[in-house]
Design a protein around this motif. Structure first.
Motif, mmCIF file in Angstrom:
data_model
loop_
_atom_site.group_PDB
_atom_site.id
_atom_site.type_symbol
_atom_site.label_atom_id
_atom_site.label_comp_id
_atom_site.label_asym_id
_atom_site.label_seq_id
_atom_site.Cartn_x
_atom_site.Cartn_y
_atom_site.Cartn_z
ATOM 1 N N PRO A 1 -10.081 -15.788 36.416
ATOM 2 C CA PRO A 1 -11.211 -15.442 35.547
ATOM 3 C C PRO A 1 -10.794 -15.294 34.078
ATOM 4 N N SER A 2 -9.650 -14.704 33.866
ATOM 5 C CA SER A 2 -9.189 -14.535 32.492
ATOM 6 C C SER A 2 -8.877 -15.876 31.847
ATOM 7 N N GLU B 1 -1.699 -3.845 29.712
ATOM 8 C CA GLU B 1 -1.208 -5.222 29.696
ATOM 9 C C GLU B 1 -1.866 -6.132 30.727
ATOM 10 N N ASP B 2 -2.335 -5.576 31.869
ATOM 11 C CA ASP B 2 -2.825 -6.451 32.939
ATOM 12 C C ASP B 2 -3.587 -5.622 33.963
ATOM 13 N N GLY B 3 -4.868 -5.368 33.684
ATOM 14 C CA GLY B 3 -5.668 -4.514 34.559
ATOM 15 C C GLY B 3 -5.810 -5.057 35.967
ATOM 16 N N SER C 1 -2.138 -14.322 29.406
ATOM 17 C CA SER C 1 -0.990 -14.123 30.293
ATOM 18 C C SER C 1 -1.115 -12.828 31.078
ATOM 19 N N THR C 2 -0.787 -12.926 32.342
ATOM 20 C CA THR C 2 -0.673 -11.724 33.158
ATOM 21 C C THR C 2 0.679 -11.070 32.876
ATOM 22 N N LEU D 1 6.604 -11.621 32.114
ATOM 23 C CA LEU D 1 7.933 -11.414 32.689
ATOM 24 C C LEU D 1 8.651 -12.746 32.873
ATOM 25 N N ALA D 2 7.928 -13.760 33.338
ATOM 26 C CA ALA D 2 8.529 -15.071 33.591
ATOM 27 C C ALA D 2 9.152 -15.633 32.322
#
Length: 787
Positions: free
Chosen positions: A112-113, A99-101, A142-143, A148-149
Motif C-alpha cells: 500500500p505504501s 520508521e515503519d508502522g 522504504s520499510t 536495513l538491507a
C-alpha cells in the motif's frame, strides 16, 4: 415481440469471466516472468543473507585501566552491540512507530505504501511537466527492513548517497524480502537498532544513548526513546547537538506516531511533547583520555599484533596495567611542575589580541567559556580595560569578570615571575591571556584570578611496579594535542648523573664498598692525540678524600670518573646492558657522568632492579586482550631478568637512600617514607632528571626543552624535576592503605650493618655526631674478610 430470454446474457457473462481469468492468468504469468527475470538478472549480484547468522558489525575497541575504568576507545564506527532485551520496550515501539508502522504486518515491502507513493510521484511528475519545473527527486517508501538491507549491504545492493535508481530499489526490495524470510521480526529489529547511524560517528541505539544521555539504551525514558527514534531519519540535521528545534519536532512526531499506533495514550503523548529536551552538555565522543600517551602506546601494540582492521572494527576488550588514580596524580604533578618551571623563565606575552582586524572585544567568544569553570582551572581571558581599578587589568571570562592586579602576578613561591610590576607593562586592551581561577563569586559573576601561561618546557613521568614491571602511570609531555611525541619512551636524552648508580653498582659487585675512599681532586686524562679531558664538578670545587657513598649522595663528578677509570669503561658498559640500556655507549670516561643517551623508560626500569633484589621486570602496558565474545586472545605476565646479586642491589639501594636523606635529593626526606633515588643534571642544564623508588614503585621524571637548550640558571634535577616527583609520590603515598605503617625494603641475609663516620667511612660509635649505619656485604665490612 417476444421478451428476450436471459440465456444470451448468461453466455456473455461466462465468456467475459473466461476472458478475465485468461487476462488475470496472463498478468500473473507476465508478473511472474518479470519477477523471475529480475531475480535471474540480479541474483548473481545479491548478497548472501545467511551471512547475518554471524552478524558482527564494526564495534568499539575499549581500553580500560586496571580497575576497569574506561580510558580510551578505538573505532571507525562507534557502536556497542546489544541484544533485543537490552533495548527498552518503549524505544523499540518508538522506532517502529516513527520508521515503519506496518513493520509487524508486512513481508519486507509495504505494497500500500509503495502504491500510494507511486501515485503521488506520478501526479507530481505530471504537474512538474505541465508547469515547466524540473522534476524533483521521487520520495521513497522504504520499510524498516529495506533501510536495513541497504545499510547492511551497501556495496552489493548498490546504495549511494542520493541514489534512488530503479535498479537499486529492485535489489533492495529483493534483499528485504529475503531478510524477512530468514529472520524473525525480533531479530530484524535488533539488527536495525544496532546497525543504523545516529549522528556524530555513533552507530546503534546503545552508543547513541550513551552519547546523548550518558545512559544505556535499556534505561531511556519515553521522551529520550522518542528523541532517538526521531534521529534515524536524518542524523546530520536532527541531532540535538546540531539543531535542537529540529530534534524536538522529530521527537514530537515520534511521540504522536506512538499514540497513533496505540503504544501510548494521546494524553501521554501530549504531556511528553511539552517537556524540554535534556541531553549532555557536550558530545562525549570527543572526551579526552586521562592517559593519552599511554593509550597511544597501547594502540601501537594492538595494531602491530592484530592489525588496523581488527583494532578499529572488531570490538576488542583491552585490560591494561594503568592505575587511574596514579595517572590523575601524574597529570596534575607534571602540569603544575612545568608551569612553575616555565614561570621561572619569565613572561612571554599574550597569545594574541582579539581586536586585530578591527574586531570588537564584545564579539569574541572562546569555546572554553561554554564549559564549567571551577577553582583551579586555567582558562583564557580577554583584557577589556587597563588601570580600572588603579593598577589592575579588567578581564572578561565568558559571563564572568575579574580584576588582575599585581598580586595576581606573584607565583606560589612568592616571586614576581613576570619580572614586570605593572599590568600596563604587560598587556593592552584586547589581549588574550591565561589565568588560573582562585575564587568564584557566583552572585556577582566575579572571579579572583592569577596570571598563567602555556609552558614551552616539556616533561615526562613514568611509574613502574617494581615486582611486576607493570606501567602504572605515564605522561609523555605537556599536551598530547600539542605534540604526540612521547618523551617517556621515545626521547633519547643525555642521562646526566642518573648513570652514576650503574658505575657504583659495578664497583660494589667487584669488591668495593660504600666506604671506599676516592680522591676528589683535579685530574686530567690525555687521549693520546694531544687532547686532554679534565672533568669538573658541578660546583667547580674539590673535596679531597671522599667515600663512595658521599660521592654518590652529593653527585660528585670526579670520583665517578676515577671509579670508571679504575673499573674500565667496557666493564661498566657491560653492566649497563644488563640493566636494559639499549644505546651502544662508547667506552669513554665521560659516559660515567651520563654523556650517553637513554629514555626515561630505560632509566626508570633500570632503577627497579635496586628495590627488587637485583631482578628487572620487563615493563609492559597490556594485561590481557579479549575479543568481542570474551575469548582470551592475549595475556601478559611479568618477565624477570636477573641483573645483579641481591646483596649488591641492596648496598647500592642503601646508598641511594642517602641521596634522599642527605644528598642532592634531600628535599624528598620531607615525605617521611622509605625512599631512594638519584638526581640527574646535564651540562648547561639542558636536561633535568629525578628517578627514585620506594619498596613497591619506581618513578622517573624528566624535564627539558625539545631543542637542546638550557632550562635556565640553577635548573638542576633537584630544582626542576624533583618537585614534580615529590608531588606525585605524596599523592601515591596518600592512596596507600599502609601509609601509617610504611613498607620496608627487603634485606638479604648476608648484609651486615656497621656504624661509620659518613665523611671518612671509619667505624664509629653509633652515638657519635656524623655517624650513620652503613650496609656491607658480609666479609667486606671494616675488619671483615675482603672477598
Amino acid at each position: 415481440m417476444a421478451p428476450a430470454t436471459g440465456k444470451p446474457r448468461v453466455h456473455f457473462v461466462i465468456r467475459y469471466a473466461r476472458h478475465a481469468v485468461l487476462v488475470a492468468l496472463f498478468v500473473v504469468a507476465a508478473t511472474a516472468g518479470i519477477v523471475s527475470g529480475l531475480l535471474f538478472a540480479y541474483a548473481a549480484d545479491l548478497p548472501e543473507i545467511s551471512a547475518l547468522d554471524n552478524y558482527s558489525p564494526n564495534t568499539i575497541t575499549r581500553v580500560t585501566a586496571g580497575d576497569g575504568q574506561l580510558i580510551g576507545e578505538f573505532a571507525t564506527e562507534r557502536r556497542v552491540e546489544i541484544s533485543y532485551d537490552d533495548i527498552a520496550p518503549q524505544l523499540r515501539q518508538a522506532i517502529i512507530a516513527a520508521e515503519d508502522g506496518d513493520f509487524e504486518r508486512h513481508f519486507g515491502l509495504s505494497i500500500p505504501s509503495i502504491a500510494g507513493r507511486l501515485i503521488r510521484d506520478v501526479v507530481q511528475a505530471v504537474q512538474d511537466k505541465m508547469s515547466g519545473r524540473p522534476s524533483g527527486r521521487p520520495a521513497g517508501a522504504s520499510t524498516l527492513t529495506q533501510q536495513l538491507a541497504r545499510n547492511l549491504f551497501p556495496e552489493t545492493v548498490g546504495f549511494r548517497v542520493g541514489d534512488l535508481s530503479f535498479e537499486r530499489k529492485i535489489k533492495e526490495a529483493i534483499v528485504a524480502v529475503q531478510i524477512e524470510k530468514r529472520y524473525t521480526k525480533r531479530e530484524i529489529l535488533t539488527f536495525y537498532a544496532n546497525q543504523m547511524h545516529l549522528g556524530h560517528g555513533t552507530y546503534g541505539v546503545e552508543a547513541a544513548s550513551r552519547l546523548y544521555f550518558g545512559k544505556s539504551a535499556k534505561n531511556v525514558t519515553l521522551e529520550e526513546a522518542a528523541l532517538l527514534a526521531g534521529i534515524f531519519q536524518s542524523p546530520a540535521r536532527q541531532s540535538p547537538f546540531v539543531n535542537l528545534d529540529a530534534a524536538a519536532r522529530r521527537r514530537n512526531y515520534a511521540l504522536q506516531r506512538m499514540a497513533d499506533e496505540g503504544y501510548i495514550a494521546q494524553a501521554q503523548a501530549e504531556e511528553s511533547k511539552k517537556k524540554s529536551i535534556v541531553v549532555r552538555e557536550q558530545p562525549q565522543f570527543q572526551t579526552r583520555s586521562i592517559a593519552p600517551y599511554f593509550l597511544e602506546e597501547v594502540r601501537k601494540h594492538l595494531e602491530s599484533r592484530y592489525g588496523a582492521k581488527q583494532l578499529y572494527e572488531s570490538g576488542l576488550i583491552v585490560h591494561t596495567t594503568l592505575d587511574a588514580r596514579l595517572q590523575d596524580a601524574a597529570n596534575r604533578a607534571v602540569a603544575r611542575g612545568l608551569r612553575r618551571l616555565d614561570k621561572r623563565r619569565g613572561y612571554r606575552g599574550p597569545a594574541r589580541n582579539v581586536t586585530t582586524g578591527g574586531k570588537a572585544i564584545d564579539d569574541f567568544k572562546d569555546d572554553r567559556w561554554s564549559q564549567a569553570i571551577n577553582i583551579g582551572d586555567v582558562v583564557p581571558a580577554v583584557v577589556t580595560a587597563i588601570g580600572r581599578p588603579a593598577g589592575a587589568a579588567r578581564l572578561r571570562i565568558g559571563r564572568y569578570h575579574a580584576d588582575l592586579a599585581r598580586d595576581g602576578l606573584i607565583s606560589s613561591d612568592g616571586r614576581l615571575w613576570t619580572r614586570r610590576a605593572s599590568t600596563a607593562e604587560l598587556f593592552k586592551v584586547g589581549d588574550l591571556i591565561q589565568v588560573e581561577v582562585k575564587k568564584i563569586d557566583e552572585a556577582n559573576e566575579a572571579l579572583t584570578v592569577s596570571l598563567e601561561q602555556t609552558p614551552i618546557v616539556e616533561g615526562a613521568l613514568l611509574a613502574i611496579d617494581n615486582r611486576t614491571g607493570q606501567i602504572r602511570a605515564m605522561v609523555g609531555g605537556w599536551d598530547f594535542n600539542r605534540s604526540k611525541f612521547n618523551r617517556a619512551v621515545q626521547a633519547y636524552r643525555q642521562l646526566g648523573s642518573t648513570f652514576k648508580p650503574i658505575v657504583y653498582t659495578t664497583a660494589i659487585d667487584r669488591g668495593y664498598t660504600p666506604v671506599t675512599i676516592l680522591i676528589d681532586a683535579p685530574v686530567a686524562f690525555p687521549d693520546g692525540l694531544g687532547n686532554v679531558y679534565s672533568p669538573q664538578n658541578y660546583d667547580h670545587k674539590f673535596e679531597g678524600p671522599t667515600t663512595v657513598r658521599r660521592a654518590l649522595e652529593e653527585s660528585r663528578n670526579i670520583p665517578a670518573i676515577k671509579m670508571m677509570d679504575m673499573l674500565g669503561p667496557k666493564n661498566v658498559l657491560a653492566y649497563a646492558k644488563r640493566f636494559g640500556f639499549g644505546e651502544e655507549f662508547g667506552p669513554y670516561l665521560p659516559i660515567a657522568l651520563g654523556a650517553g643517551d637513554g629514555t626515561l623508560l630505560e632509566v626508570t626500569s633500570a632503577y627497579t632492579v635496586f628495590p627488587n633484589q637485583g631482578v628487572r621486570m620487563t615493563p609492559f602496558e597490556v594485561l590481557d586482550v579479549k575479543d568481542r565474545d570474551g575469548n582470551l586472545l592475549e595475556e601478559n605476565r611479568p618477565e624477570a631478568t636477573d641483573v645483579i646479586r641481591a646483596d649488591t642491589a641492596y648496598v647500592v639501594l642503601n646508598m641511594m637512600r642517602g641521596v634522599v636523606q642527605r644528598g642532592t635529593g634531600a628535599a624528598a626526606a620531607s615525605l617521611k617514607w622509605p625512599l631512594g633515588g638519584k638526581t640527574g643534571t646535564v651540562d648547561e642544564n639542558t636536561d633535568a632528571w629525578f628517578v627514585g623508588f620506594d619498596p613497591n614503585l619506581t618513578v622517573g621524571v624528566w624535564t627539558g626543552l625539545d631543542e637542546k637548550k638550557s632550562l635556565g640558571l640553577n635548573e638542576t634535577g633537584a630544582q626542576a624535576a624533583l618537585p614534580i616527583w615529590m608531588e606525585f609520590m605524596q599523592a601515591y603515598i596518600d592512596t596507600r592503605p599502609d601509609k601509617t605503617t610504611p613498607p620496608q625494603f627487603d634485606t638479604p641475609g648476608n648484609i651486615v650493618f656497621v656504624p661509620v663516620d659518613r665523611a671518612s667511612g671509619i667505624a664509629e660509635d653509633p652515638e657519635s655526631p656524623g655517624a650513620i649505619l652503613e650496609s656491607f656485604i658480609a666479609g667486606t665490612q671494616p675488619g671483615g674478610l675482603i672477598r
